[in-house]
Scaffold this motif. Structure first.
Motif, short mmCIF file in Angstrom:
data_model
loop_
_atom_site.label_atom_id
_atom_site.label_comp_id
_atom_site.label_asym_id
_atom_site.label_seq_id
_atom_site.Cartn_x
_atom_site.Cartn_y
_atom_site.Cartn_z
N SER A 237 0.81 -1.22 0.00
CA SER A 237 0.00 0.00 0.00
C SER A 237 0.85 1.27 0.00
CB SER A 237 -0.94 -0.02 1.20
OG SER A 237 -0.19 -0.32 2.35
N SER A 238 2.02 1.25 0.63
CA SER A 238 2.81 2.48 0.74
C SER A 238 3.36 2.92 -0.62
CB SER A 238 3.96 2.28 1.72
OG SER A 238 4.83 1.29 1.21
N LEU A 239 3.44 1.98 -1.56
CA LEU A 239 4.00 2.35 -2.86
C LEU A 239 2.95 2.92 -3.82
CD1 LEU A 239 6.24 -0.54 -2.48
CD2 LEU A 239 7.11 1.23 -3.95
N ALA A 240 1.67 2.63 -3.56
CA ALA A 240 0.58 3.13 -4.41
C ALA A 240 0.90 3.00 -5.90
CB ALA A 240 0.25 4.58 -4.06
N LEU A 241 1.17 1.77 -6.32
CA LEU A 241 1.55 1.53 -7.71
C LEU A 241 0.37 1.79 -8.65
CD1 LEU A 241 3.54 -1.79 -7.18
CD2 LEU A 241 4.45 0.54 -7.40
N GLN A 242 0.71 2.15 -9.88
CA GLN A 242 -0.34 2.40 -10.89
C GLN A 242 -0.20 1.39 -12.02
OE1 GLN A 242 0.21 6.47 -12.14
NE2 GLN A 242 -0.21 7.29 -10.09
N PRO A 243 -1.27 0.64 -12.33
CA PRO A 243 -1.19 -0.30 -13.46
C PRO A 243 -0.84 0.44 -14.75
CG PRO A 243 -3.19 -0.67 -12.20
CD PRO A 243 -2.57 0.60 -11.67
N VAL A 244 0.05 -0.15 -15.52
CA VAL A 244 0.57 0.51 -16.72
C VAL A 244 -0.30 0.17 -17.94
CG1 VAL A 244 2.58 0.44 -18.29
CG2 VAL A 244 2.93 0.67 -15.82
N LEU A 245 -0.92 -0.99 -17.93
CA LEU A 245 -1.59 -1.48 -19.15
C LEU A 245 -3.12 -1.42 -19.05
CD1 LEU A 245 -0.69 -4.55 -21.24
CD2 LEU A 245 -2.96 -4.53 -20.23
N ARG A 246 -3.71 -0.97 -20.15
CA ARG A 246 -5.18 -1.10 -20.32
C ARG A 246 -5.41 -1.82 -21.64
NH1 ARG A 246 -9.54 3.02 -20.06
NH2 ARG A 246 -8.44 4.00 -21.78
N LEU A 247 -6.24 -2.83 -21.62
CA LEU A 247 -6.58 -3.53 -22.85
C LEU A 247 -7.95 -3.06 -23.26
CD1 LEU A 247 -5.98 -5.79 -24.93
CD2 LEU A 247 -7.11 -7.38 -23.36
N LYS A 248 -8.01 -2.42 -24.42
CA LYS A 248 -9.31 -1.86 -24.81
C LYS A 248 -9.62 -2.09 -26.28
CE LYS A 248 -8.02 2.90 -25.59
NZ LYS A 248 -8.30 4.28 -25.28
N THR A 249 -10.90 -1.99 -26.57
CA THR A 249 -11.36 -2.19 -27.94
C THR A 249 -12.63 -1.36 -28.15
OG1 THR A 249 -11.87 -3.91 -29.57
CG2 THR A 249 -12.64 -4.32 -27.33
N GLN A 250 -13.34 -1.66 -29.18
CA GLN A 250 -14.62 -0.96 -29.45
C GLN A 250 -15.63 -1.96 -29.96
OE1 GLN A 250 -14.08 1.95 -32.54
NE2 GLN A 250 -12.73 3.23 -31.28
N THR A 251 -16.90 -1.64 -29.79
CA THR A 251 -17.91 -2.46 -30.45
C THR A 251 -17.82 -2.18 -31.96
OG1 THR A 251 -19.51 -0.68 -30.09
CG2 THR A 251 -19.55 -2.52 -28.52
N VAL A 252 -17.79 -3.24 -32.76
CA VAL A 252 -17.73 -3.03 -34.21
C VAL A 252 -19.04 -3.44 -34.88
CG1 VAL A 252 -15.23 -3.19 -34.42
CG2 VAL A 252 -16.61 -5.27 -34.57
N MET A 253 -19.90 -4.09 -34.15
CA MET A 253 -21.26 -4.34 -34.65
C MET A 253 -22.17 -4.40 -33.44
SD MET A 253 -22.82 -6.81 -37.44
CE MET A 253 -24.44 -6.30 -37.98
N VAL A 254 -23.31 -3.73 -33.52
CA VAL A 254 -24.29 -3.87 -32.45
C VAL A 254 -25.62 -4.27 -33.09
CG1 VAL A 254 -23.20 -2.23 -30.87
CG2 VAL A 254 -24.87 -1.40 -32.51
N LYS A 255 -26.34 -5.10 -32.39
CA LYS A 255 -27.63 -5.54 -32.95
C LYS A 255 -28.61 -5.81 -31.84
CE LYS A 255 -25.44 -8.79 -35.03
NZ LYS A 255 -24.86 -9.95 -35.69
N SER A 256 -29.87 -5.58 -32.16
CA SER A 256 -30.93 -5.91 -31.23
C SER A 256 -31.41 -7.32 -31.62
CB SER A 256 -32.05 -4.88 -31.38
OG SER A 256 -33.17 -5.32 -30.70
N ALA A 257 -30.83 -8.31 -30.95
CA ALA A 257 -31.13 -9.69 -31.34
C ALA A 257 -32.52 -10.09 -30.83
CB ALA A 257 -30.08 -10.62 -30.77
N PRO A 258 -33.23 -10.86 -31.63
CA PRO A 258 -34.58 -11.29 -31.21
C PRO A 258 -34.50 -12.33 -30.08
CG PRO A 258 -33.98 -12.28 -33.31
CD PRO A 258 -32.85 -11.36 -32.95
N PRO A 259 -35.62 -12.60 -29.42
CA PRO A 259 -35.62 -13.63 -28.38
C PRO A 259 -35.18 -14.98 -28.95
CG PRO A 259 -37.74 -12.47 -28.44
CD PRO A 259 -36.95 -12.00 -29.63
#
Ligand SMILES: Cc1ncc(COP(=O)(O)O)c(C=O)c1O
Length: 384
Positions: A237-259
């Motif tokens: 806790s005393s070092l309060a490290l910060q994560p260096v990596l974020r893995l991110k992307t985007q939605t490339v297709m969205v759909k309202s799928a039926p039941p």
């Protein structure tokens, strides 16, 4: 022209990296050297980009696992001192010497091979590795540490720059085994020091955090330089490290799928009513393991959403809350978005492994994009 056309990236914060290095500088006894462990593509963060920035932040040494990793850094123009922590075969000794790469030495036959190298004005730098209880690389105490150190010192063409060992259980709350290893090392360390060997080192991140006095003259900093803790048992806790990596992307297709609509291979997920589904261009070939199927969540609009159905090789699907959606929204798979975070540890828990493996798994085809002060400053496609 862009160097990549896929919205899936590993965003690497150089600010966080600098913060973590500075935190260890403050935390360690004055004068302790810092080695940045950039093996395994810098734990998945991109070796050249991390090596360059770590050196710019004042790190003294780079550590890699194999000679090939060291040579790759040299090819990319990284000039700082590099220690190969693992085995270097006889055929690699000459190029290591030529490229000013330091090797770990723990075999008599390799010492003999060094002695047979063609004469050169340059000496091959070595760090002698001792096994104090890790049972991996290094000479056992019964192999006469002092005698070996003496023989290496007496070999012409060799510069003994270091003597080191590695702790097996430094990340545990109970330090008795680490103390045992430390005590075994002390005598050899004192002998080496008396012979004029300048760098005696024994610590990884966990040692640096919990028992900085047992790291010796150089801390070999790996996981915690990347802002992650070696385990839940260290007192970080005393070092309060910060994560260096974020893995991110985007939605490339969205759909309202039926039941009653099947989602992904095996239709392990089937919609119950009309549901918004988002497709993400990331899959197990990116290191987002198929074993996360049915377990992992993602962050969308600062909220947790489930990954739906089987994770495919290149894609997977998420649930999108609400009534309408457009493609192109940011989705975070590891890291923070708004007030929510999915940590590497959370992913590791799903997989029954440790955070180290989660970042190491990230595939080459995921661009590493380096960010400083909120600006995209480089990426590994440009760094080569
Ligand atoms: C010999 C050696 N030293 C140091 C490290 C860095 O360890 P950590 O990532 O736990 O800081 C490693 C990594 O496994 C290692 O093998």
């Amino acid at each position: 022209m862009s160097l990549y056309y896929r919205p899936t990236i590993a965003e690497i914060s150089l600010d966080a990296l600098g913060h973590n290095i500075a935190a260890f500088r403050r935390h360690m006894p004055t004068g302790t050297l810092l080695m940045a462990s950039v093996k395994a593509n810098a734990y998945g963060h991109g070796a050249a980009g991390i090596a360059r920035e770590a050196l710019a932040c004042g790190v003294d040494y780079l550590g890699v696992a194999f000679l090939d990793e060291a040579l790759q850094l040299r090819r990319k123009g990284i000039r700082g001192p590099i220690l190969v922590l693992g085995y270097v075969p006889p055929e690699g000794l000459e190029i290591a010497r030529e490229q000013e790469i330091t090797i770990a030495l723990f075999r008599e036959d390799i010492l003999a091979a060094i002695a047979m190298l063609p004469a050169s004005a340059q000496r091959l730098k070595v760090h002698i590795k001792l096994d104090t209880g890790m049972g991996r690389l290094g000479l056992l105490p019964e192999q006469d540490w002092r005698g070996f150190i003496r023989r290496v010192l007496a070999t012409s063409g060799v510069e003994v720059e270091g003597v080191f060992t590695h702790f097996a259980r430094a990340d545990e709350r109970d330090k008795s085994y680490t103390r045992l290893q430390h005590d075994r090392f002390v005598e050899a360390a004192e002998y080496a020091r008396a012979q004029g060997v300048p760098i005696i080192h024994s610590g990884n991140s966990a040692t640096g955090i919990d028992t900085p006095d047992w790291a010796g003259g150089m801390l070999r900093l790996g996981i915690s330089m990347y802002g992650l803790y070696p385990s839940g048992e260290v007192e970080g806790s005393s070092l309060a490290l910060q994560p260096v990596l974020r893995l991110k992307t985007q939605t490339v297709m969205v759909k309202s799928a039926p039941p009653d609509w099947g989602i992904s291979y095996g239709t392990r997920y089937v919609t119950s009513g009309r549901e918004w589904i988002g497709t993400l261009p990331i899959g197990y070939a990116d290191g987002y393991s198929r074993m996360l199927t049915g377990k992992a969540e993602a962050l969308l609009r600062g909220q947790r959403v489930p990954i739906l159905g089987t994770i495919c090789m290149d894609q997977c699907m998420i649930a999108i809350p609400g009534d309408v959606a457009e493609p192109g929204e940011e989705v975070v798979l590891i890291g923070r978005q708004g007030d929510e975070t999915i940590s590497a540890e959370e992913i590791a828990d799903h997989l029954g492994t440790i955070n180290y493996e989660v970042t190491c798994m990230l595939a080459d085809r995921v661009p590493r994009v380096y960010v400083k002060d909120g600006q995209h400053v480089a990426d590994n496609r440009l760094l080569g």
